[in-house]
Write a protein that holds these residues in place. Sequence first.
Motif: not given
Length: 274
Positions: A152-168, A188-199
């Motif tokens: 739910a959280c991802f979908e809501d954030a995603f929907a908001i981000a889609r309204q702002f195509p110039t902001v990555r 979204l032309n977005g990025m992901v970043s990874f933390t110590g969780l992947i260790t």
Amino acid sequence: MANEQRNELIDTHCHLASDRYADMTEVREQSEVLGLSHCISQGTHPGDWDATLALAREMPDFISACLAVHPSDCTETDEAQWERMKSLCRAHPLAAIGEAGLDYYWDAPAGWTEDAYRARQRDFLERHFELARELQLNISLHTRDKSGSGSACFEDAFAIARQFPTVRPVFHCFIGSRQQAERIFSELNGMVSFTGLITFKKTEDVQAVAAWCPAERIMVETDSPYLSPEPHRGKLNIPGRVRYVAEKLAALRGVSFEQICRTTSCNAHRFFHL
Ligand SMILES: [Zn+2]
Ligand SMILES: [Zn+2]
């Protein structure tokens, strides 16, 4: 910053204004020994905005600042404080707006229904995107659901981000699915970043996503002072330990540590206009 420096390593998300750090010169020295070149410190509430900006002013070669209201702080932030943050953002050089986002993990605070609390968070997130658009900055985005499998959280954030195509957006501390990552990249032309969780043990799902992501879409971070990676899990984290995240990412992707440093720092330069 020297772009061509070898093994440049950038921590793209940390909280250096935390009162858990007594001496920033010491944190810097300990981090540089580990190979760290630069970090992006996120101010998250009215009480740490000025300190975050001051750190970036004192160590501009080492620290860049982002400002925002963390979703967990949105009910504590009044309109006057929000206006003050906008003024600070307009007056100071920033790497991005951040960290902002949605957090559906914690229950609503006293006096708020769950619906009202989430609506408040969504309203604040939209305001952050508007500000980022105005200032031509990107945004460091926090999303966290009630359970690891919730969306739910991802979908809501995603929907908001889609309204702002110039902001990555960069979805920081990414633990989502490959399908979510694909939508972040393609829509979204977005990025992901990874933390110590992947260790950590038992994070095979996100490790597989980290191994798969296109190279131009990934960055590394510590979220210091939280989330210290192995072999320092549970301790006070420092930005230099992004080294362990980068080493793990290199192993997962079957490339050299040097290659991961080049890839992720190049991506960070572009995303944060360093
Ligand atoms: Zn976060
Ligand atoms: Zn954070």
